[in-house]
Write a protein that holds these residues in place. Structure first.
Motif, PDB file in Angstrom:
ATOM      1  N   UNK A 172       0.993  -1.181   0.307  1.00  0.00           N
ATOM      2  CA  UNK A 172       0.239  -0.054   0.229  1.00  0.00           C
ATOM      3  C   UNK A 172       0.868   1.112  -0.260  1.00  0.00           C
ATOM      4  N   UNK A 173       2.433   1.322   1.010  1.00  0.00           N
ATOM      5  CA  UNK A 173       3.151   2.886   0.349  1.00  0.00           C
ATOM      6  C   UNK A 173       3.491   2.963  -0.331  1.00  0.00           C
ATOM      7  N   UNK A 174       3.656   1.437  -1.158  1.00  0.00           N
ATOM      8  CA  UNK A 174       4.565   1.900  -2.322  1.00  0.00           C
ATOM      9  C   UNK A 174       3.808   2.116  -3.296  1.00  0.00           C
ATOM     10  N   UNK A 175       2.192   1.802  -3.443  1.00  0.00           N
ATOM     11  CA  UNK A 175       1.258   1.915  -3.963  1.00  0.00           C
ATOM     12  C   UNK A 175       0.942   3.860  -3.940  1.00  0.00           C
ATOM     13  N   UNK A 176       0.703   3.951  -2.480  1.00  0.00           N
ATOM     14  CA  UNK A 176       0.600   5.545  -2.843  1.00  0.00           C
ATOM     15  C   UNK A 176       1.855   6.223  -2.905  1.00  0.00           C
ATOM     16  N   UNK A 177       2.707   5.965  -2.719  1.00  0.00           N
ATOM     17  CA  UNK A 177       4.546   6.773  -3.172  1.00  0.00           C
ATOM     18  C   UNK A 177       4.077   6.559  -4.850  1.00  0.00           C
ATOM     19  N   UNK A 178       3.575   5.971  -5.719  1.00  0.00           N
ATOM     20  CA  UNK A 178       3.865   5.904  -7.552  1.00  0.00           C
ATOM     21  C   UNK A 178       2.609   7.005  -7.373  1.00  0.00           C
ATOM     22  N   UNK A 179       1.614   7.205  -6.947  1.00  0.00           N
ATOM     23  CA  UNK A 179       0.617   8.555  -6.923  1.00  0.00           C
ATOM     24  C   UNK A 179       0.547   9.399  -6.729  1.00  0.00           C
ATOM     25  N   UNK A 180       1.566   9.541  -5.922  1.00  0.00           N
ATOM     26  CA  UNK A 180       2.106  10.839  -5.748  1.00  0.00           C
ATOM     27  C   UNK A 180       3.322  11.810  -5.815  1.00  0.00           C
ATOM     28  N   UNK A 181       4.225  10.759  -6.111  1.00  0.00           N
ATOM     29  CA  UNK A 181       5.794  11.491  -5.952  1.00  0.00           C
ATOM     30  C   UNK A 181       5.971  11.587  -7.603  1.00  0.00           C
ATOM     31  N   UNK A 182       4.689  11.126  -8.282  1.00  0.00           N
ATOM     32  CA  UNK A 182       5.304  11.755 -10.265  1.00  0.00           C
ATOM     33  C   UNK A 182       4.809  12.953 -10.153  1.00  0.00           C
ATOM     34  N   UNK A 183       3.576  13.547  -9.877  1.00  0.00           N
ATOM     35  CA  UNK A 183       3.058  15.069  -9.788  1.00  0.00           C
ATOM     36  C   UNK A 183       4.659  15.950  -8.941  1.00  0.00           C
TER      37      UNK A 183
END
Ligand code: ADP
Length: 220
Positions: A172-183
């Motif tokens: 879950x933490x990795x998925x959330x990282x993917x969501x936010x880190x790009x922008x």
């Protein structure tokens, strides 16, 4: 260039906290680690700690306004001369919180560093991760073992696994990282020019640390 104020980005398992710790020890930076400040609040069971406990356990992000309050309380209380922000900002909303901090504390971030690592490598590294429950020093059973097995080098205390390091919560933490880190990273890449740097985090700890120091112009 005097690098008094740094921000270090990286996915869970990228090694950013261990790198920040080592920079702190070698060059006298104070670490501002939102994850650790939140875990401390949970251990104390103060009002913030009670509010964020379930989010931390589930690997979800804590709301931006609470992060703002947390930082204001903790930053103002201590020395602001040499700081590393580790784990913050994590969302585009937190960019404005950092700008507010810069204004209020009359400081300016000198470098934004992203420790880049693939999801696969990070996931592999996170098994075997241990922390000291007293001083928050981080270890890895294979890559960065303590001098005495399972004991903190600083306190001699028995190391523990973080409760949010279970396989499901890590995913879950990795998925959330993917969501936010790009922008978030795109924002800093576009607005900060040479102050934004990306570092390959896939080598050994010593290699990545050396590369980090080189990029920052620090002699490590
Ligand atoms: P990691 O980078 O491995 O996820 P951290 O110690 O930085 O570890 O963060 C642990 C947890 O603390 C996160 O999963 C999240 O719940 C919370 N957290 C830490 N920093 C922030 C932040 N800036 N904004 C929102 N939540 C945060």
């Amino acid at each position: 260039m005097s690098l008094a104020h740094l921000v270090i980005f990286g996915r869970p398992g990228s090694g950013k906290s261990s790198l920040a710790e080592r920079l702190g020890a070698d060059f006298g930076y104070r670490l501002i680690r939102t994850g650790e400040l939140l875990r401390e609040a949970v251990r104390r069971q103060d009002s913030l700690g009670r509010q964020v406990e379930s989010q931390l356990k589930a690997g979800q992000l804590v709301p931006d306004d609470l992060i703002g309050t947390l930082l204001e309380t903790n930053l103002v209380a201590g020395n602001q001369e040499r700081l590393i922000f580790d784990g913050f900002p994590r969302t585009l909303g937190q960019v404005a919180i950092l700008e507010r901090i810069e204004e209020r504390c009359q400081l300016s971030i000198d470098a934004y560093v992203d420790i880049h690592l693939s999801l696969e490598l990070a996931a592999r590294r996170m098994t075997g991760r241990r922390v000291c429950p007293k001083c928050a020093a981080t270890y890895h059973l294979i890559n960065r073992p303590p001098r005495v097995a399972e004991r903190c080098d600083h306190d001699g205390i028995m190391l523990i696994s973080r409760t949010d390091d279970s396989a499901e919560v890590v995913a879950i933490r990795q998925q959330i990282y993917e969501q936010h880190s790009g922008p978030l990273l795109a924002h800093y890449r576009q607005t900060m020019g040479a102050k934004f740097q990306e570092i390959d985090g896939s080598g050994t700890f010593a290699e990545v640390y050396q590369s980090l120091c080189r990029h920052l112009g620090l002699v490590g």
